[in-house]
Write an enzyme that holds these catalytic residues in place. Structure first.
Site, short mmCIF file in Angstrom:
data_model
loop_
_atom_site.label_atom_id
_atom_site.label_comp_id
_atom_site.label_asym_id
_atom_site.label_seq_id
_atom_site.Cartn_x
_atom_site.Cartn_y
_atom_site.Cartn_z
N CYS A 150 22.54 -9.41 70.31
CA CYS A 150 21.60 -9.14 69.35
C CYS A 150 21.48 -10.34 68.38
O CYS A 150 20.06 -10.60 68.05
CB CYS A 150 22.01 -8.01 68.32
SG CYS A 150 23.25 -8.25 67.29
N HIS B 132 25.58 -6.77 63.58
CA HIS B 132 24.06 -6.48 64.31
C HIS B 132 23.07 -7.18 63.30
O HIS B 132 22.81 -7.00 62.24
CB HIS B 132 23.82 -5.05 64.60
CG HIS B 132 22.57 -4.63 65.44
ND1 HIS B 132 22.68 -5.19 66.61
CD2 HIS B 132 21.78 -3.75 65.27
CE1 HIS B 132 21.39 -4.79 67.22
NE2 HIS B 132 20.88 -3.94 66.34
N ASP C 246 13.91 -4.00 66.53
CA ASP C 246 15.43 -4.38 67.14
C ASP C 246 15.11 -4.45 68.69
O ASP C 246 14.91 -3.52 69.28
CB ASP C 246 16.12 -3.35 66.65
CG ASP C 246 17.59 -3.61 67.24
OD1 ASP C 246 17.77 -4.67 68.01
OD2 ASP C 246 18.36 -2.93 66.82
#
Length: 302
Positions: A80, A119, A134
């Protein structure tokens, strides 16, 4: 920005290379929701969520030019911190004005959110409405398009029904998925299969973050022996009908069957000498060094 630990000199990043990488040929003259949804989906269908550098004697470097070279020019994926940092740059270039946010991932074994803001996600505001984009959570928890930042609203997508919950100081993302059907009897009780239909994914605040905020956690996640990414080698990619994943030596293809209320899992163990072939043929990934597949005991499910 230049990677001071490397002698590489990178060519200037450009959107055309990125759009070629994700196979996007549509119009992009408007920073609107429709375009954002298309680019978001093309990204997750083309660029794997993976942490393989850690398990083949490489490092993940939190530098935009390094990430662009790795993901776009060398046809790799990323975790991520790489994928969503790159996506933030893409959105800025297109005029969306995104805000990077940090979040803490929920640990099923601990029953709480993890200790790190590990994250990275992006907030995007379009015509007065806020969305969470995302492109790098992977497997069955990967959203296929941005989620509207509104409390308690069910937002059905291919993988699950997602919802965002406003808890005052923090927002929480959770999902409700379908019952797993395992085609392979030997994997019927495999720990990678998620059997909890409603699951908390992560929490986040609205505090804007610069990329420097993630430098320490980027290093920690690659060194901490108790972290997910040191305990499992992960490569996953969304497909038009589900997703595929290689966790350690275990390869899984999942087909979403919302009309039947199930997700169908086809699982097998890959021999050591076939790992590179699976990465090449199923994920279009070629590694610079030999991968050491890892699947230690850890609370992580597909």
């Amino acid at each position: 920005m230049n990677d001071t630990s490397s002698a590489h000199v990178y060519d200037k990043m450009n959107l055309e290379e990125y759009f070629q990488r994700i196979g996007f040929c549509g119009p992009r003259d408007k920073a609107d929701l429709a375009t954002l949804k298309l680019i978001h989906k093309h990204h997750i269908m083309s660029i794997p969520f993976e942490n393989l550098n850690i398990h083949c004697n490489e490092r993940n470097i939190m530098d935009l030019e390094v990430i662009f070279d790795k993901v776009v020019r060398r046809n790799r994926g990323g975790w991520c911190l790489e994928n969503n940092f790159l996506f933030s740059w893409v959105l800025r270039e297109l005029g969306y004005g995104p805000t990077m946010l940090s979040s803490r991932v929920f640990s099923g074994s601990a029953g709480d959110f993890g200790p790190y803001d590990s994250h990275l996600i992006n907030r995007v505001d379009i015509e007065g409405v806020a969305y969470i984009a995302d492109v790098s959570f992977g497997v069955s928890s990967q959203i296929w398009e941005p989620l509207e930042l509104v409390h308690g609203k069910d937002q059905p997508q291919a993988a699950a029904v997602f919802r965002l919950l406003d808890k005052g100081e923090v927002w929480i993302l959770e999902k409700t998925s379908r019952k797993p059907v395992i085609l392979n009897p030997e994997f019927a009780s495999n720990s990678l299969v998620n059997r909890k239909l409603t699951k908390t994914l992560y929490c986040f605040k609205m505090t804007p973050r610069a990329h420097e905020y993630f430098l320490d956690v980027n290093d920690a996640l690659q060194k901490d022996p108790s972290a997910l990414f040191t305990n499992k080698s992960i490569c996953s990619l969304q497909t038009p009908s589900g997703f595929r994943a290689l966790i350690g030596h275990t390869y899984t293809e999942v087909a979403f069957k919302p009309e039947d209320g199930v997700d169908v899992f086809d699982m097998r163990d890959v021999p050591e000498d076939e790992i590179e072939q699976v990465l090449r043929e199923k994920f279009n990934v070629r590694l610079p060094n030999k991968l050491q597949p890892v699947n230690n005991t850890y609370s992580y499910t597909l």
